[in-house]
Enzyme design. Structure first.
Site, PDB file in Angstrom:
ATOM      1  N   GLY A  11      75.766  66.313 100.621  1.00  0.00           N
ATOM      2  CA  GLY A  11      76.867  66.670 100.508  1.00  0.00           C
ATOM      3  C   GLY A  11      77.629  67.743 100.445  1.00  0.00           C
ATOM      4  NE  ARG A  15      87.006  62.891  95.658  1.00  0.00           N
ATOM      5  CZ  ARG A  15      87.448  62.404  94.488  1.00  0.00           C
ATOM      6  NH1 ARG A  15      88.395  62.946  93.792  1.00  0.00           N
ATOM      7  NH2 ARG A  15      85.861  62.130  94.089  1.00  0.00           N
ATOM      8  CE  LYS A  22      79.457  66.891  94.694  1.00  0.00           C
ATOM      9  NZ  LYS A  22      80.298  65.509  94.458  1.00  0.00           N
ATOM     10  CG  ASN A 368      71.688 105.040  86.963  1.00  0.00           C
ATOM     11  OD1 ASN A 368      73.285 105.428  86.625  1.00  0.00           O
ATOM     12  ND2 ASN A 368      70.692 103.588  87.010  1.00  0.00           N
ATOM     13  CB  SER A 387      77.223 113.332  70.655  1.00  0.00           C
ATOM     14  OG  SER A 387      76.797 113.218  69.252  1.00  0.00           O
TER      15      SER A 387
HETATM   16  C1  UD1 Z   1      77.270  56.653  95.283  1.00  0.00           C
HETATM   17  C2  UD1 Z   1      76.883  54.972  94.756  1.00  0.00           C
HETATM   18  C3  UD1 Z   1      77.369  54.943  93.854  1.00  0.00           C
HETATM   19  C4  UD1 Z   1      77.201  55.448  92.854  1.00  0.00           C
HETATM   20  C5  UD1 Z   1      78.087  57.011  92.728  1.00  0.00           C
HETATM   21  C6  UD1 Z   1      77.679  57.951  91.340  1.00  0.00           C
HETATM   22  C7  UD1 Z   1      75.876  55.449  97.068  1.00  0.00           C
HETATM   23  C8  UD1 Z   1      75.677  54.529  98.376  1.00  0.00           C
HETATM   24  N1  UD1 Z   1      76.793  54.622  96.508  1.00  0.00           N
HETATM   25  O1  UD1 Z   1      78.569  56.978  95.709  1.00  0.00           O
HETATM   26  O2  UD1 Z   1      77.364  53.512  94.637  1.00  0.00           O
HETATM   27  O3  UD1 Z   1      78.294  54.963  92.063  1.00  0.00           O
HETATM   28  O4  UD1 Z   1      77.299  57.747  93.968  1.00  0.00           O
HETATM   29  O5  UD1 Z   1      78.463  58.660  91.948  1.00  0.00           O
HETATM   30  O6  UD1 Z   1      74.483  54.739  97.302  1.00  0.00           O
HETATM   31  N2  UD1 Z   1      74.156  62.495  99.520  1.00  0.00           N
HETATM   32  C9  UD1 Z   1      73.354  63.268 100.752  1.00  0.00           C
HETATM   33  N3  UD1 Z   1      73.756  62.558 101.705  1.00  0.00           N
HETATM   34  C10 UD1 Z   1      74.697  62.345 102.413  1.00  0.00           C
HETATM   35  C11 UD1 Z   1      75.745  60.885 101.492  1.00  0.00           C
HETATM   36  C12 UD1 Z   1      75.370  61.654 100.066  1.00  0.00           C
HETATM   37  O7  UD1 Z   1      72.912  64.393 100.183  1.00  0.00           O
HETATM   38  O8  UD1 Z   1      74.033  61.803 103.971  1.00  0.00           O
HETATM   39  C13 UD1 Z   1      74.374  62.879  98.242  1.00  0.00           C
HETATM   40  C14 UD1 Z   1      75.807  63.468  97.753  1.00  0.00           C
HETATM   41  O9  UD1 Z   1      75.534  65.044  97.768  1.00  0.00           O
HETATM   42  C15 UD1 Z   1      75.239  63.512  96.691  1.00  0.00           C
HETATM   43  C16 UD1 Z   1      75.270  62.234  96.274  1.00  0.00           C
HETATM   44  O10 UD1 Z   1      73.886  62.241  97.519  1.00  0.00           O
HETATM   45  O11 UD1 Z   1      74.510  64.337  95.781  1.00  0.00           O
HETATM   46  C17 UD1 Z   1      76.477  61.342  96.120  1.00  0.00           C
HETATM   47  O12 UD1 Z   1      77.142  60.928  97.604  1.00  0.00           O
HETATM   48  P1  UD1 Z   1      78.075  60.222  97.679  1.00  0.00           P
HETATM   49  O13 UD1 Z   1      79.092  60.136  98.888  1.00  0.00           O
HETATM   50  O14 UD1 Z   1      79.477  61.226  96.438  1.00  0.00           O
HETATM   51  O15 UD1 Z   1      78.145  59.146  96.424  1.00  0.00           O
HETATM   52  P2  UD1 Z   1      78.983  58.237  96.670  1.00  0.00           P
HETATM   53  O16 UD1 Z   1      80.490  57.901  97.374  1.00  0.00           O
HETATM   54  O17 UD1 Z   1      79.621  58.815  95.235  1.00  0.00           O
HETATM   55 CA    CA Z   2      79.933  60.770  94.320  1.00  0.00          CA
END
Ligand code: UD1
Ligand code: CA
Length: 450
Positions: A11, A15, A22, A368, A387
């Site tokens: 991701g 934000r 991130k 150095n 010194s």
């Molecule tokens: C996800 C969960 C949600 C949970 C929350 C906890 C799903 C659908 N939802 O939501 O139930 O409460 O996490 O924090 O799983 N990522 C990828 N590739 C992608 C999408 C995400 O690597 O295509 C990684 C992101 O970098 C992150 C993690 O997966 O580290 C979670 O992704 P994020 O988009 O933050 O999920 P949430 O919508 O928060």
């Molecule tokens: Ca998240």
């Protein structure tokens, strides 16, 4: 039973408002990805797969820096957590044992919690880590009955009734590897976000008469980082835990709330750490060493009985043997100080070796760097550096040798020799009063003219 880890880190983290992916933002002087990888290490995984996407090259580098045996796959488009896990299928679908999915932005899951999930696998094909959220916000909600999990519903897709549930999804999931990748391959994206939700594997499993279960942990462990404010909160949470652990382990912290640890700081029992000490990465402090107030240490090793500071800086490659004393306003970089060396005040030692029981006088500098290359200074045992000695490297001072205060040492000094590299002093008898009179005259003239 062998365990594989998949760490989702593709991701962007919109934000965070950042150019940097991130998972590479730091908590305790380490990318948050390292924290997640360290959490996973508790299971002694056979394979570790990191799913990178945004800033994939930088993420790959950081992942390999933590664990050079990990594998990195690239998820070119972020189509959801289920799609992200599917990227690891070519590597892990045939792997024996379980796969545990962790998030790179959820750094604080404890070993005990992951172990409890693996144990719960005896009862359930799919195990999800949940937590009671004080403010459930936009987390996915767990529709569960006791430890049986029926379904996970994403906030976006949830009814008001479902949104009222406070048992939330942490994102950590564990299942037999073959089963997990089978289920993930069957995911669709017919939902509010148009994404492949990893969470949907719970319903898919149940449709195949496989049971799903939930293990819970304290909310502090599932803290996810999406904003700079949460990053700062995570830092504070890490530091207060690290301080408590240090105290627990028998380290004295005079003012715990002013000491900052790195993810990999090691401090031995009965070490004493004064106020306002900051540890960067790669620091080991042995038992009964003392770090006085206002020191900054990175990439260094302080042995038993050594004392450092106040106001000292140890930079990478600083190796202090037992009973070394480094005093105020001293900087040490890439230098080995053998047992009992004393460097009391106002000194820079860079790229140097100092033999045991040598005394380094105030204001000594190893020169150095010539503007292009770094050179080494070698000082023997039981030497005495006067010194304000400038040691113009490459240069060596033999065992038992002395340098006169204020010397600029450009040639090697043999053992037991005294090196004087300074202008000769001349005394002019009776001249001082005459000079004072002359200066007074000059001052008077200037004041008249003004
Ligand atoms: C996800 C969960 C949600 C949970 C929350 C906890 C799903 C659908 N939802 O939501 O139930 O409460 O996490 O924090 O799983 N990522 C990828 N590739 C992608 C999408 C995400 O690597 O295509 C990684 C992101 O970098 C992150 C993690 O997966 O580290 C979670 O992704 P994020 O988009 O933050 O999920 P949430 O919508 O928060
Ligand atoms: Ca998240």
């Amino acid at each position: 039973m062998p365990v594989s880890l998949v760490i989702l880190a593709a991701g962007q983290g919109t934000r965070m408002n950042s150019e940097r992916p991130k998972v590479l933002h730091h908590i305790a002087a380490a990318p948050m990805l390292h924290h997640a990888m360290q959490a996973g290490q508790a299971l002694s995984p056979d394979r570790v797969v990191v799913v990178a996407g945004h800033g994939a090259e930088a993420v790959r580098k950081a992942a390999l820096a933590f664990d050079d045996t990990c594998e990195v796959v690239v998820q070119a488009e972020q189509l959801g957590t289920g799609h992200a896990v599917a990227q690891a299928a070519p590597l892990l679908a045939g792997a024996a044992g379980d796969t545990v999915v962790l998030y790179g932005d959820t750094p604080f899951i404890r070993a005990e919690t992951l172990e409890a999930m693996l144990l719960a696998r005896a009862r359930h094909a799919v195990v999800v880590l949940g937590f009671e959220a004080r403010d459930p916000g936009r987390y996915g909600r767990l529709i569960a009955e006791g430890d049986a999990l029926h379904r996970i519903v994403e906030y976006k897709d949830a009814t008001d009734e479902e949104r009222a549930i406070t048992l939330c999804n942490s994102g950590v999931i564990c299942a037999d590897s073959a089963t997990l990748f089978d289920l993930v391959a069957a995911l669709g994206n017919d939902n509010a976000a148009g994404e492949y939700y990893l969470t949907d594997i719970v319903e898919l499993a149940r449709a195949r008469s496989l049971s799903a279960g939930v293990v819970t942990c304290p909310e502090a462990e599932t803290m996810g980082i999406n904003t700079r404010a949460q990053l700062a909160e995570a830092e504070a949470a890490f530091q207060s835990r690290a301080r408590a652990e240090a105290l627990e382990n028998g380290v004295t912290l005079t003012a715990p709330e002013t000491v900052f640890f790195a993810l990999d700081t090691h401090i031995g029992r009965d070490a004493i750490i004064g106020a306002n000490v900051v540890f960067g990465p790669g620091v080991t402090i042995e038992s009964e060493a003392e770090i006085l107030a206002f020191c900054h240490l990175t990439g260094c090793h302080v042995s038993r009985g050594a004392s450092v500071g106040p106001f000292a800086r140890l930079r990478p490659g600083a190796e202090l043997a037992e009973d070394v004393h480094v005093g105020n306003f001293v900087e040490i970089k890439n230098a080995i100080l053998d047992e009992g060396v004393k460097v009391g005040h106002l000194t820079y030692l860079g790229d140097a070796d100092v033999g045991e029981f040598t005394n380094i006088g105030a204001g000594t500098v190893t020169c150095n760097y010539d503007g292009v290359n770094k050179h080494r200074t070698r000082i023997g045992k039981r030497a005495f550096i006067g010194s304000d000695t400038m040691l113009v490297a490459p240069v060596s001072v033999g065992d038992g040798a002395m340098t006169g205060s204020g010397s600029v040492i450009t040639q090697d000094v043999p053992g037991d020799a005294v090196a004087l590299g300074r202008a000769k002093q001349v005394n002019k008898p009776g001249l001082a009063p005459k000079l004072f009179d002359m200066y007074k005259e000059i001052k008077a003239k200037r004041q008249k003219g003004a």
